[in-house]
Design a protein around this motif. Structure first.
Motif, PDB file in Angstrom:
ATOM      1  N   TYR A 128       0.751  -1.156  -0.006  1.00 38.13           N
ATOM      2  CA  TYR A 128      -0.113   0.127   0.023  1.00 38.13           C
ATOM      3  C   TYR A 128       0.880   1.076   0.026  1.00 38.13           C
ATOM      4  CZ  TYR A 128      -3.403  -3.381   1.160  1.00 38.13           C
ATOM      5  OH  TYR A 128      -4.405  -4.581   1.336  1.00 38.13           O
ATOM      6  N   PRO A 129       1.465   1.569  -1.212  1.00 36.09           N
ATOM      7  CA  PRO A 129       2.630   2.475  -1.258  1.00 36.09           C
ATOM      8  C   PRO A 129       1.879   3.958  -0.744  1.00 36.09           C
ATOM      9  CG  PRO A 129       1.709   1.980  -3.268  1.00 36.09           C
ATOM     10  CD  PRO A 129       1.027   0.923  -2.551  1.00 36.09           C
ATOM     11  N   GLU A 130       2.819   4.760  -0.142  1.00 32.34           N
ATOM     12  CA  GLU A 130       2.399   6.023   0.414  1.00 32.34           C
ATOM     13  C   GLU A 130       2.827   6.999  -0.564  1.00 32.34           C
ATOM     14  OE1 GLU A 130       3.235   6.563   4.513  1.00 32.34           O
ATOM     15  OE2 GLU A 130       1.396   5.087   5.139  1.00 32.34           O
ATOM     16  N   GLY A 131       4.062   6.429  -1.377  1.00 30.36           N
ATOM     17  CA  GLY A 131       4.725   7.438  -1.975  1.00 30.36           C
ATOM     18  C   GLY A 131       5.204   6.660  -3.361  1.00 30.36           C
ATOM     19  N   ALA A 132       5.411   7.197  -4.717  1.00 29.98           N
ATOM     20  CA  ALA A 132       5.792   6.712  -5.523  1.00 29.98           C
ATOM     21  C   ALA A 132       6.548   7.631  -6.780  1.00 29.98           C
ATOM     22  CB  ALA A 132       4.971   5.647  -6.294  1.00 29.98           C
ATOM     23  N   MET A 133       7.095   6.993  -7.503  1.00 35.71           N
ATOM     24  CA  MET A 133       8.034   7.920  -8.735  1.00 35.71           C
ATOM     25  C   MET A 133       7.015   7.798  -9.883  1.00 35.71           C
ATOM     26  SD  MET A 133      11.466   7.039 -10.575  1.00 35.71           S
ATOM     27  CE  MET A 133      12.382   6.864  -9.246  1.00 35.71           C
ATOM     28  N   SER A 134       6.952   8.956 -10.405  1.00 35.45           N
ATOM     29  CA  SER A 134       5.968   9.130 -11.631  1.00 35.45           C
ATOM     30  C   SER A 134       6.803   8.881 -12.826  1.00 35.45           C
ATOM     31  CB  SER A 134       5.441  10.556 -11.638  1.00 35.45           C
ATOM     32  OG  SER A 134       6.628  11.597 -11.781  1.00 35.45           O
ATOM     33  N   GLU A 135       6.174   8.993 -13.782  1.00 34.81           N
ATOM     34  CA  GLU A 135       6.825   9.009 -15.448  1.00 34.81           C
ATOM     35  C   GLU A 135       7.721   9.908 -15.613  1.00 34.81           C
ATOM     36  OE1 GLU A 135       3.913   7.355 -18.617  1.00 34.81           O
ATOM     37  OE2 GLU A 135       3.102   8.876 -17.428  1.00 34.81           O
ATOM     38  N   ASP A 136       7.949  11.177 -14.977  1.00 35.98           N
ATOM     39  CA  ASP A 136       8.785  12.248 -15.094  1.00 35.98           C
ATOM     40  C   ASP A 136       9.848  12.208 -14.079  1.00 35.98           C
ATOM     41  OD1 ASP A 136       7.381  13.288 -13.340  1.00 35.98           O
ATOM     42  OD2 ASP A 136       7.025  15.131 -14.345  1.00 35.98           O
ATOM     43  N   SER A 137       9.836  11.028 -13.193  1.00 35.28           N
ATOM     44  CA  SER A 137      10.900  10.713 -11.965  1.00 35.28           C
ATOM     45  C   SER A 137      10.832  11.786 -10.993  1.00 35.28           C
ATOM     46  CB  SER A 137      12.376  10.965 -12.993  1.00 35.28           C
ATOM     47  OG  SER A 137      12.627   9.873 -13.738  1.00 35.28           O
ATOM     48  N   THR A 138       9.684  12.338 -10.855  1.00 33.22           N
ATOM     49  CA  THR A 138       9.338  13.059  -9.634  1.00 33.22           C
ATOM     50  C   THR A 138       8.588  12.235  -8.833  1.00 33.22           C
ATOM     51  OG1 THR A 138       7.385  13.943 -10.599  1.00 33.22           O
ATOM     52  CG2 THR A 138       9.151  15.399 -11.099  1.00 33.22           C
ATOM     53  N   TRP A 139       8.559  12.582  -7.487  1.00 33.72           N
ATOM     54  CA  TRP A 139       7.834  11.424  -6.426  1.00 33.72           C
ATOM     55  C   TRP A 139       6.695  12.168  -6.017  1.00 33.72           C
ATOM     56  CZ3 TRP A 139       9.369   7.033  -3.836  1.00 33.72           C
ATOM     57  CH2 TRP A 139      10.788   6.306  -4.566  1.00 33.72           C
ATOM     58  N   LEU A 140       5.683  11.228  -5.814  1.00 36.23           N
ATOM     59  CA  LEU A 140       4.248  11.872  -5.571  1.00 36.23           C
ATOM     60  C   LEU A 140       3.839  11.042  -4.312  1.00 36.23           C
ATOM     61  CD1 LEU A 140       2.877  11.557  -9.139  1.00 36.23           C
ATOM     62  CD2 LEU A 140       3.521  13.524  -8.148  1.00 36.23           C
ATOM     63  N   LEU A 141       3.041  11.620  -3.369  1.00 41.49           N
ATOM     64  CA  LEU A 141       2.321  10.962  -2.336  1.00 41.49           C
ATOM     65  C   LEU A 141       0.879  10.357  -2.914  1.00 41.49           C
ATOM     66  CD1 LEU A 141       2.416  14.352   0.020  1.00 41.49           C
ATOM     67  CD2 LEU A 141       3.671  11.848   0.310  1.00 41.49           C
ATOM     68  N   VAL A 142       1.120   9.145  -2.494  1.00 42.63           N
ATOM     69  CA  VAL A 142      -0.096   8.232  -3.077  1.00 42.63           C
ATOM     70  C   VAL A 142      -1.301   8.182  -1.756  1.00 42.63           C
ATOM     71  CG1 VAL A 142      -1.130   5.820  -3.518  1.00 42.63           C
ATOM     72  CG2 VAL A 142       1.314   6.548  -4.477  1.00 42.63           C
ATOM     73  N   VAL A 143      -2.435   8.206  -2.206  1.00 38.40           N
ATOM     74  CA  VAL A 143      -3.509   8.359  -1.135  1.00 38.40           C
ATOM     75  C   VAL A 143      -3.875   7.065  -0.506  1.00 38.40           C
ATOM     76  CG1 VAL A 143      -6.082   8.859  -0.929  1.00 38.40           C
ATOM     77  CG2 VAL A 143      -4.829  10.378  -2.711  1.00 38.40           C
ATOM     78  N   GLN A 144      -3.397   7.113   0.747  1.00 39.08           N
ATOM     79  CA  GLN A 144      -3.804   5.994   1.475  1.00 39.08           C
ATOM     80  C   GLN A 144      -4.519   6.363   2.729  1.00 39.08           C
ATOM     81  OE1 GLN A 144      -3.352   3.084   0.361  1.00 39.08           O
ATOM     82  NE2 GLN A 144      -1.736   2.867  -1.226  1.00 39.08           N
ATOM     83  N   HIS A 145      -5.808   6.153   2.620  1.00 41.22           N
ATOM     84  CA  HIS A 145      -6.702   6.546   3.853  1.00 41.22           C
ATOM     85  C   HIS A 145      -7.051   5.387   4.466  1.00 41.22           C
ATOM     86  CE1 HIS A 145     -10.204   8.143   5.821  1.00 41.22           C
ATOM     87  NE2 HIS A 145      -9.579   9.083   5.855  1.00 41.22           N
ATOM     88  N   GLU A 146      -7.282   5.635   5.945  1.00 38.98           N
ATOM     89  CA  GLU A 146      -7.816   4.422   6.630  1.00 38.98           C
ATOM     90  C   GLU A 146      -8.934   3.569   6.004  1.00 38.98           C
ATOM     91  OE1 GLU A 146      -9.421   3.492  11.275  1.00 38.98           O
ATOM     92  OE2 GLU A 146      -8.678   5.373  10.650  1.00 38.98           O
ATOM     93  N   GLN A 147      -9.856   4.371   5.369  1.00 35.08           N
ATOM     94  CA  GLN A 147     -10.986   3.842   4.847  1.00 35.08           C
ATOM     95  C   GLN A 147     -10.791   3.620   3.251  1.00 35.08           C
ATOM     96  OE1 GLN A 147     -14.214   5.930   6.450  1.00 35.08           O
ATOM     97  NE2 GLN A 147     -14.209   4.690   8.508  1.00 35.08           N
ATOM     98  N   HIS A 148      -9.872   4.122   2.695  1.00 33.68           N
ATOM     99  CA  HIS A 148      -9.708   4.387   1.222  1.00 33.68           C
ATOM    100  C   HIS A 148      -8.236   3.993   0.835  1.00 33.68           C
ATOM    101  CE1 HIS A 148     -12.999   7.054   2.132  1.00 33.68           C
ATOM    102  NE2 HIS A 148     -13.643   6.610   1.015  1.00 33.68           N
ATOM    103  N   LYS A 149      -7.901   2.644   0.683  1.00 34.95           N
ATOM    104  CA  LYS A 149      -6.627   2.181   0.255  1.00 34.95           C
ATOM    105  C   LYS A 149      -6.422   1.722  -0.881  1.00 34.95           C
ATOM    106  CE  LYS A 149      -5.037   1.072   5.040  1.00 34.95           C
ATOM    107  NZ  LYS A 149      -3.901   2.141   5.126  1.00 34.95           N
ATOM    108  N   GLN A 150      -5.326   1.841  -1.618  1.00 29.62           N
ATOM    109  CA  GLN A 150      -5.136   1.343  -2.840  1.00 29.62           C
ATOM    110  C   GLN A 150      -3.729   0.134  -2.654  1.00 29.62           C
ATOM    111  OE1 GLN A 150      -4.775   4.559  -6.117  1.00 29.62           O
ATOM    112  NE2 GLN A 150      -4.213   5.641  -4.086  1.00 29.62           N
ATOM    113  N   GLY A 151      -4.530  -1.102  -2.635  1.00 32.86           N
ATOM    114  CA  GLY A 151      -3.398  -2.151  -2.545  1.00 32.86           C
ATOM    115  C   GLY A 151      -2.927  -2.597  -4.066  1.00 32.86           C
ATOM    116  N   VAL A 152      -1.624  -2.805  -4.102  1.00 31.31           N
ATOM    117  CA  VAL A 152      -0.802  -3.152  -5.314  1.00 31.31           C
ATOM    118  C   VAL A 152       0.017  -4.346  -5.304  1.00 31.31           C
ATOM    119  CG1 VAL A 152       0.604  -2.362  -7.122  1.00 31.31           C
ATOM    120  CG2 VAL A 152      -0.643  -0.652  -5.972  1.00 31.31           C
TER     121      VAL A 152
END
Length: 212
Positions: free
Chosen positions: A132-156
Motif C-alpha cells: 500500500y505505497p504512500e509514495g511512488a515515482m512518476s513517469e517524469d521521475s518526480t516523487w508523488l504522495l499516493v492516497v492511502q486513507h484508513e477507509q480508502h486504500k490502494q493495494g498493489v
C-alpha cells in the motif's frame, strides 16, 4: 547524549594534528560548519549509535517524500515519514474520495488456468506481495504522495527479485556459469495521488516481475 556525541565528533574532525599535538580550533564558526556537514551524512540514534542513512536528507527535501525504500533505490515508499502531516487527508473533501472510489481496492491475484497450475521452475527467485505505497515515482521521475486513507486504500500486487543481478561466489551454491543474471522489471499504472492537496490520477512506476 546525542548532542554531546555530535559535539565530540565535530571537535575531533576540526582538530588538526601537528607534531602529535592538537592545534587550536581555527575559529568559533568551524564547529558549526562541521556539525552541519556531519548531520547531512550521519544520524544519531539512541545512546551512542551513529549510522549512515544512505542518501542525505538534502537530496530528498525537494519534495519531502522520505522513506527507507527510496533510500535503497526502489521506486516506491511503503511508509513516508510525516505522511499524515504532509497529506492532511482528514481535511480532504469526501467528494474527492467518492470521485475516485474505483481505485480504492486491492489488486486481485490472477488465478492460473487448471492446465497450467503445475509448478514451473523459475530462473530467478522472486517474492510477490501486496503493498500500500504512500509514495511512488512518476513517469517524469518526480516523487508523488499516493492516497492511502484508513477507509480508502490502494493495494498493489508487486513481484520483486529476491537477488537482483548475478550472485557472487560467496553466496552461490552453484557455479556462476549456471546462475541467471536476474533483472527487476517495472511497469507504470494509474494510482490516485495528491498534487497540491488535490486528488489526481497519475501513472507511477512499480515493480512488475523479475526476469533473467
Amino acid at each position: 547524549m546525542s548532542l554531546k556525541l555530535h559535539s565530540l565528533i565535530a571537535i575531533l574532525l576540526v582538530v588538526v594534528q601537528t607534531s602529535a599535538r592538537p592545534s587550536a580550533i581555527p575559529s568559533a564558526e568551524a564547529p558549526n560548519d562541521v556539525m552541519n556537514k556531519l548531520k547531512s551524512v550521519f544520524r544519531v540514534g539512541q545512546g551512542i549509535m551513529v549510522y549512515n542513512t544512505g542518501v542525505s536528507s538534502e537530496e530528498l527535501e525537494d519534495d519531502e517524500i522520505v522513506c527507507a525504500e527510496r533510500r535503497a533505490g526502489k521506486s516506491y515508499c511503503k511508509e513516508v515519514e510525516n505522511y499524515i502531516e504532509a497529506t492532511r487527508l482528514d481535511k480532504i473533501d469526501p467528494e474527492q474520495f467518492a470521485k475516485f472510489q474505483e481505485y480504492f481496492k486491492d489488486d486481485l491475484e490472477q488465478k492460473q488456468m487448471v492446465e497450467t497450475r503445475m509448478e514451473i521452475e523459475k530462473p530467478c527467485s522472486t517474492k510477490t506481495k501486496m503493498i500500500y505505497p504512500e509514495g511512488a515515482m512518476s513517469e517524469d521521475s518526480t516523487w508523488l504522495l499516493v492516497v492511502q486513507h484508513e477507509q480508502h486504500k490502494q493495494g498493489v500486487l508487486v513481484e520483486e527479485c529476491e537477488i537482483e543481478e548475478r550472485p557472487t561466489e560467496e553466496n552461490s551454491t552453484l557455479p556462476l556459469d549456471n546462475m541467471p543474471q536476474c533483472k527487476q522489471n517495472f511497469n507504470y499504472r494509474k494510482l490516485v495521488v495528491l498534487v497540491n492537496g488535490v486528488m489526481k490520477e497519475k501513472m507511477v512506476k512499480l515493480p512488475s516481475n523479475c526476469s533473467a
